[in-house]
Design an enzyme around this catalytic site. Structure first.
Site, short mmCIF file in Angstrom:
data_model
loop_
_atom_site.label_atom_id
_atom_site.label_comp_id
_atom_site.label_asym_id
_atom_site.label_seq_id
_atom_site.Cartn_x
_atom_site.Cartn_y
_atom_site.Cartn_z
N TYR A 140 53.11 42.83 34.88
CA TYR A 140 52.01 42.31 34.07
C TYR A 140 52.38 42.36 32.58
CZ TYR A 140 47.63 42.48 31.43
OH TYR A 140 46.66 42.27 30.49
N LYS A 144 53.30 39.21 29.85
CA LYS A 144 52.63 38.99 28.55
C LYS A 144 53.65 39.00 27.40
CE LYS A 144 48.22 38.66 29.63
NZ LYS A 144 47.22 37.74 29.10
N HIS A 188 39.03 48.53 37.33
CA HIS A 188 38.95 49.26 36.06
C HIS A 188 38.14 50.55 36.18
CE1 HIS A 188 39.96 45.26 34.01
NE2 HIS A 188 41.01 46.06 33.96
N1 LIG Z 1 40.25 43.69 30.54
C1 LIG Z 1 41.11 44.36 29.77
O1 LIG Z 1 40.96 45.57 29.55
C2 LIG Z 1 42.27 43.65 29.13
C3 LIG Z 1 43.17 44.40 28.37
C4 LIG Z 1 44.25 43.75 27.76
C5 LIG Z 1 44.40 42.38 27.87
N2 LIG Z 1 43.51 41.66 28.62
C6 LIG Z 1 43.71 40.21 28.71
O2 LIG Z 1 42.49 39.54 28.41
C7 LIG Z 1 42.39 38.33 29.15
C8 LIG Z 1 41.05 38.27 29.85
O3 LIG Z 1 40.91 39.38 30.71
P1 LIG Z 1 39.57 39.63 31.56
O4 LIG Z 1 39.44 41.09 31.74
O5 LIG Z 1 38.46 38.86 30.98
O6 LIG Z 1 40.01 39.00 32.95
P2 LIG Z 1 39.19 38.03 33.93
O7 LIG Z 1 39.95 38.00 35.20
O8 LIG Z 1 37.76 38.44 33.99
O9 LIG Z 1 39.29 36.63 33.20
C9 LIG Z 1 40.38 35.75 33.33
C10 LIG Z 1 39.81 34.34 33.51
O10 LIG Z 1 40.88 33.41 33.58
C11 LIG Z 1 40.67 32.52 34.68
N3 LIG Z 1 42.00 32.07 35.12
C12 LIG Z 1 43.03 32.80 35.60
N4 LIG Z 1 44.09 32.04 35.85
C13 LIG Z 1 43.74 30.76 35.52
C14 LIG Z 1 44.42 29.53 35.56
N5 LIG Z 1 45.67 29.41 36.01
N6 LIG Z 1 43.76 28.42 35.13
C15 LIG Z 1 42.48 28.50 34.68
N7 LIG Z 1 41.80 29.65 34.62
C16 LIG Z 1 42.42 30.78 35.05
C17 LIG Z 1 39.92 33.36 35.71
O11 LIG Z 1 39.20 32.59 36.64
C18 LIG Z 1 39.02 34.19 34.80
O12 LIG Z 1 37.80 33.54 34.56
C19 LIG Z 1 43.60 38.31 30.09
O13 LIG Z 1 44.59 37.49 29.53
C20 LIG Z 1 44.06 39.76 30.11
O14 LIG Z 1 45.44 39.85 30.36
C21 LIG Z 1 42.46 42.26 29.25
O1 LIG Z 2 39.17 53.92 39.82
C1 LIG Z 2 40.01 54.15 38.93
C2 LIG Z 2 40.48 53.17 38.04
C3 LIG Z 2 41.42 53.52 37.10
N1 LIG Z 2 41.89 54.79 37.03
C4 LIG Z 2 42.85 55.16 35.98
O2 LIG Z 2 42.22 54.96 34.73
C5 LIG Z 2 43.16 54.51 33.77
C6 LIG Z 2 42.70 53.18 33.21
O3 LIG Z 2 42.82 52.21 34.25
P1 LIG Z 2 42.20 50.75 34.19
O4 LIG Z 2 42.55 50.07 35.47
O5 LIG Z 2 40.78 50.83 33.79
O6 LIG Z 2 42.97 50.08 32.99
P2 LIG Z 2 44.53 49.93 32.76
O7 LIG Z 2 44.86 50.90 31.66
O8 LIG Z 2 45.35 49.99 33.97
O9 LIG Z 2 44.62 48.39 32.37
C7 LIG Z 2 44.03 47.81 31.26
O10 LIG Z 2 44.91 47.95 30.21
C8 LIG Z 2 46.19 47.44 30.50
C9 LIG Z 2 47.07 47.85 29.39
O11 LIG Z 2 47.62 49.09 29.71
C10 LIG Z 2 46.11 45.96 30.74
O12 LIG Z 2 45.97 45.25 29.56
C11 LIG Z 2 45.03 45.58 31.72
O13 LIG Z 2 44.74 44.21 31.62
C12 LIG Z 2 43.78 46.31 31.53
O14 LIG Z 2 43.05 46.16 32.70
C13 LIG Z 2 44.51 54.42 34.50
O15 LIG Z 2 45.20 55.62 34.28
C14 LIG Z 2 44.12 54.34 35.97
O16 LIG Z 2 45.07 54.86 36.86
C15 LIG Z 2 41.46 55.76 37.91
O17 LIG Z 2 41.89 56.91 37.85
N2 LIG Z 2 40.52 55.42 38.83
#
Ligand SMILES: NC(=O)c1ccc[n+]([C@@H]2O[C@H](COP(=O)([O-])OP(=O)(O)OC[C@H]3O[C@@H](n4cnc5c(N)ncnc54)[C@H](O)[C@@H]3O)[C@@H](O)[C@H]2O)c1
Ligand SMILES: O=c1ccn([C@@H]2O[C@H](COP(=O)(O)OP(=O)(O)O[C@H]3O[C@H](CO)[C@H](O)[C@H](O)[C@H]3O)[C@@H](O)[C@H]2O)c(=O)[nH]1
Length: 327
Positions: A140, A144, A188
Site C-alpha cells: 500500500y 502511494k 480501522h
Molecule cells: N483513512 C485514512 O486514515 C487514510 C490515511 C492516509 C491516506 N488515506 C488515503 O485517503 C484516500 C481516501 O481514503 P478513505 O479512507 O476515504 O477510503 P474509502 O475507501 O472510504 O474511499 C475511497 C473511494 O474511492 C473509490 N474508488 C476506489 N477505487 C476507485 C476506482 N478505481 N475508480 C473510481 N473510484 C474508486 C471508492 O469507491 C471509495 O469511494 C485514499 O487514497 C487513502 O489511501 C486514507
Molecule cells: O481492530 C483493530 C484495528 C487496528 N488496530 C491497530 O491499530 C493501529 C491503527 O490501525 P488502523 O487500521 O486504524 O490504521 P493504519 O495505521 O493501519 O492505517 C492508516 O494509516 C496508514 C498509514 O500508516 C494508511 O494511510 C491507511 O490508509 C490508514 O488506514 C495499528 O497498529 C493496528 O494494528 C488494532 O489493534 N485493532
C-alpha cells in the site's frame, strides 16, 4: 469545477460537502467499490465509474469545465495490500496513471493527491518531517510512493502542478452528524472500538502488545477528517494562486498508543471495553507521529479537533446510523 475522484468514500465525501459549502462546482467520479452514493450531496454531479476508464474520463473532461482534481480514489488497507499486492498496484498505480494521462490530454493541470504516512515505512525519528526518507514497508505504502514519483515526473515533463498530502490516521466524522465512516469490512481502530462499545463486536482486538513502545502497543497520530479537508482547501487555493508544487504532512503532531485510544473511547462513551490481544498485524510500523509544521507555517493550517473530538463525532454518527448509509 473540481473533479473529486473517490468522492463517495469516507474522506472524499467530507471534501465534497465542504467544497459545496464554499460554492464550488463539484463533479464526483467514484466506482462505489468502497464508497456510498448516499454520502454524496445531491448538489454535486455524480458519475459512477472507474478511473481506469479513459473513455469515461474523456467524456467528463469534454463535458465539464474541470480546472482541478482532488484524487482520493484508492484501495487503502495495509494488511490487505500484503495479501493482494496486485489489487493495490493495479487500482492505485494503474488507475492514477489513467487519470493523469487524461488530465495531460485535456490540460487539467492542478492536482491535490491523497498520499499517506505509510510512505515513510518504519522511521526511527520522533516526529516525521516531509524530508524524512521514504522506505515504505508494505505494498500500500509503496503504491502511494510510486504515484508520488509519477506525479513529479508528469510535473517536470508536462507542467502538472500538485500538492501531495501525506495523511496520518484519519478519524472522526462531520461534526453536524451528516457524514461518517462506513467501510465493509471495517479495519480501522477507532470505528472497531466504537462498534464493540455499541455491542456490534464481542471484543476489541489489539494487534500486538510487544512493540518497542512505552505500553507495547502501536502509536499513531490521529487527525480529524474536518481538519484534514481544511488542509485540502488551503492546498487547492495555494495551488491555484502560487502554481507551485508542494508535499505536506497532515497530522496532529501527537502520538497515542492503542491502549490510550481505547481508554479515551471508554471515557467519551462512558462504557467499558473488553480487550483481546492478538498477534501483530503484518506491515504495521510501531510508531508514526507527524510533524505538520511545514503546512502550519506555509499555509497557516491548524488542527482544531482533539482525539476526544474525533471519537465523540464518530460515536455520534455510529449511534445515529448503526447500519451506516444503509439505514
Ligand atoms: N483513512 C485514512 O486514515 C487514510 C490515511 C492516509 C491516506 N488515506 C488515503 O485517503 C484516500 C481516501 O481514503 P478513505 O479512507 O476515504 O477510503 P474509502 O475507501 O472510504 O474511499 C475511497 C473511494 O474511492 C473509490 N474508488 C476506489 N477505487 C476507485 C476506482 N478505481 N475508480 C473510481 N473510484 C474508486 C471508492 O469507491 C471509495 O469511494 C485514499 O487514497 C487513502 O489511501 C486514507
Ligand atoms: O481492530 C483493530 C484495528 C487496528 N488496530 C491497530 O491499530 C493501529 C491503527 O490501525 P488502523 O487500521 O486504524 O490504521 P493504519 O495505521 O493501519 O492505517 C492508516 O494509516 C496508514 C498509514 O500508516 C494508511 O494511510 C491507511 O490508509 C490508514 O488506514 C495499528 O497498529 C493496528 O494494528 C488494532 O489493534 N485493532
Amino acid at each position: 469545477m473540481i473533479l473529486v475522484v473517490g468522492g463517495a468514500g469516507y474522506i472524499g465525501s467530507h471534501a465534497v460537502k465542504d467544497l459545496l459549502e464554499l460554492n464550488q462546482g463539484v463533479v464526483v467520479l467514484d466506482n462505489l467499490s468502497t464508497g456510498h452514493r448516499e454520502a454524496i450531496d445531491r448538489k454535486a454531479v455524480f458519475i459512477k465509474g472507474n478511473i481506469k476508464d479513459r473513455k469515461l474520463l474523456k467524456n467528463i473532461f469534454e463535458n465539464y469545465k474541470i480546472k482541478s482534481v482532488m484524487h482520493f480514489a484508492a484501495n487503502c488497507y495495509v494488511g490487505e495490500s500484503i495479501i493482494s499486492p496486485l489489487k493495490y498496484y493495479e487500482n492505485n498505480v494503474t488507475g492514477t496513471i489513467s487519470l493523469l494521462a487524461m488530465m495531460k490530454k485535456y490540460q487539467v493541470n492542478n492536482l491535490v493527491f491523497s498520499s499517506t504516512c505509510a510512505v515513510y515505512g518504519n522511521p526511527k525519528v520522533k516526529k516525521i518531517k516531509e524530508s524524512t526518507p521514504t522506505f515504505p514497508i508494505n505494498p500500500y505504502g509503496r503504491s502511494k510512493l510510486m504515484i508520488e514519483q509519477i506525479i513529479r515526473d508528469f510535473s517536470r515533463a508536462y507542467g502538472l502542478k500538485y500538492v501531495i498530502l501525506r495523511y496520518f490516521n484519519v478519524a472522526g466524522a462531520d461534526p453536524l452528524g451528516r457524514l461518517g465512516e462506513d467501510h465493509q469490512p471495517e479495519t480501522h481502530l477507532i470505528p472497531n472500538i466504537l462498534f464493540h462499545l455499541l455491542n456490534r463486536l464481542e471484543n476489541v482486538i489489539v494487534y500486538g502488545n510487544d512493540y518497542n513502545t512505552p505500553d507495547g502497543t502501536c502509536i499513531r497520530d490521529y487527525i480529524h477528517v474536518t481538519d484534514l479537508i481544511h488542509g485540502h482547501i488551503l492546498a487547492l487555493e495555494y495551488l491555484l494562486k502560487e502554481k507551485k508544487n508542494k508535499v505536506y504532512n497532515l497530522g496532529n503532531d501527537e502520538g497515542y498508543s492503542i491502549k490510550e485510544v481505547i481508554t479515551t473511547c471508554e471515557k467519551v462513551t462512558g462504557k467499558k471495553a473488553t480487550v483481546f490481544y492478538n498477534e501483530k498485524r503484518k506491515g504495521d510500523p510501531a510508531r508514526l507521529i507527524s510533524s505538520s509544521e511545514r503546512i502550519s507555517r506555509e499555509l497557516k493550517w491548524q488542527p482544531k479537533y482533539t482525539l476526544e473530538d474525533m471519537i465523540e463525532t464518530a460515536w455520534k454518527w455510529y449511534s445515529n446510523f448503526p447500519n451506516g448509509y444503509k439505514n
